[in-house]
Design an enzyme around this catalytic site. Structure first.
Site, short mmCIF file in Angstrom:
data_model
loop_
_atom_site.label_atom_id
_atom_site.label_comp_id
_atom_site.label_asym_id
_atom_site.label_seq_id
_atom_site.Cartn_x
_atom_site.Cartn_y
_atom_site.Cartn_z
CB CYS A 1 -4.76 -5.15 2.88
SG CYS A 1 -3.77 -6.25 3.90
CB CYS B 1 -1.14 -5.99 1.98
SG CYS B 1 -2.51 -6.98 2.53
CG ASP B 2 -1.16 -2.59 -0.19
OD1 ASP B 2 -0.37 -3.49 -0.51
OD2 ASP B 2 -2.31 -2.51 -0.64
#
Ligand code: NAP
Length: 305
Positions: free
Chosen positions: A132, A135-136
């Site tokens: 992701c 997300c990261d």
């Protein structure tokens, strides 16, 4: 015992549906599965879920959702559903040796990112290997990372990651990209993107976190090492829809088809979250569609009382 609503799945979609159904006094039964929590359980910090200005741990976020659903009377069981029968009324949902009956069912079984299947990938999952970028990505400011995959997701993630990383290398198993021309061209024009085409990842290197990749040339078999701090997988997702295969209408890739009100091909059965969503796949969009599914179930029950 007959339930007004049975919810299958214990991720943000299932739990949000449970919060709404419980607050509507429908006392939902949630079959959250043995591995409840969904993809949030493998995420560390979630920085983009509204309402958490300091960020929140993925597992904490989903645990909060569970508690919130229970507070309003949802019954949550960590059991895997093994069979459904939507031809019967009320609908039948089987787990272990129990058959639960529901006037409505909400399917929120999620999706799983496709993985390479390497032992080193599992060992370093969450320690530099992730699926992701949204997300990261922000954790890789000024670092070198790799994205694997040759589709639109890989191009999109590679472009996105150049906002943070100093260099993003796309590793793809073929010389041709699968991505649409516009997405591929955008990536090709990006000076921060490098290419390793015709290469597969033989091993993810590093201990205790990712420090590089061992690449294998698919034509010559030659091995080479690439130094990176992160590996982003973008080799597709697999919707967790085997339970409702040949029961609910789905597309050729197994995503359950719904109306904008999250109605499936069977009246009274709703679906939400990543099992219906091939595009956004965010915790917040899953929660949003869980809310929609619960409100639709409530209206269905009112109309069919
Ligand atoms: P995809 O189009 O299925 O591409 C997956 C890529 O991963 C392919 O290049 C494939 O290689 C590679 N791959 C699959 N399994 C692999 C393995 N085991 N090892 C190494 N490589 C592997 O998936 P996607 O990129 O996630 O896109 C899914 C759908 O969403 C598509 O319809 C796409 O157009 C759409 N999408 C659209 C946008 C947008 O328009 N903004 C953004 C993202 C996604 P091969 O090419 O060799 O098969």
């Amino acid at each position: 015992m007959e339930h007004e609503v049975i919810i299958i799945g214990g991720g943000p979609a299932g739990y949000t549906a449970a919060i709404y159904a419980a607050r509507a006094n429908l006392k939902p039964l949630v079959l959250a599965g043995y591995a409840a929590g969904g993809q949030l359980m493998t995420t560390t910090e979630v920085e983009n879920f509204p309402g958490y200005p300091e960020g929140v741990n993925g597992p904490d976020l989903v645990e909060n959702m569970r508690k919130q659903a229970e507070r309003f009377g949802a019954q949550i069981l960590f059991k895997d559903v093994t069979k459904v029968d939507f031809a019967k009324k009320p609908f039948e949902v089987t787990f272990e040796d129990t058959v639960a009956h529901g006037k409505t069912v909400i399917v929120a079984t999620g999706a799983a990112p496709r993985k390479l299947g390497l032992p080193s990938e599992s060992r370093l999952w969450g320690r530099g290997v992730t699926s992701c970028a949204t997300c990261d990505g922000a954790f890789y400011k000024g670092k070198d990372v790799a994205v694997t995959g040759g589709g639109d997701s890989a191009m999109e993630e590679a472009n996105f990651l150049t906002r943070f990383a100093s260099k993003v290398t796309v590793v793809h198993r073929r010389l041709e990209l699968r991505a649409s021309k516009i997405m591929a061209d955008r990536a090709r024009k990006n000076p921060k993107i490098a290419w390793q085409l015709g290469k597969v990842i033989d091993e993810v290197l590093g201990d205790p976190k990712v420090s590089g990749l061992r690449l294998k040339d698919t034509k010559t078999g030659a091995m080479s090492d690439l130094n990176v701090d992160g590996l982003f997988l973008a080799i597709g997702h697999i919707p967790n829809s085997s339970l409702v295969k040949s029961v609910l209408k789905m597309d050729e890739e197994g995503y359950v088809l719904t109306s904008p009100k999250m109605e499936t091909s069977i009246p009274g059965v709703f679906a939400c979250g990543d099992v219906v969503d091939r595009t956004f796949r965010q915790a917040i969009t899953a929660a949003g569609s869980g809310c929609q599914a619960a409100i639709s179930a409530e209206r269905y029950l009112e109309a069919n009382a």
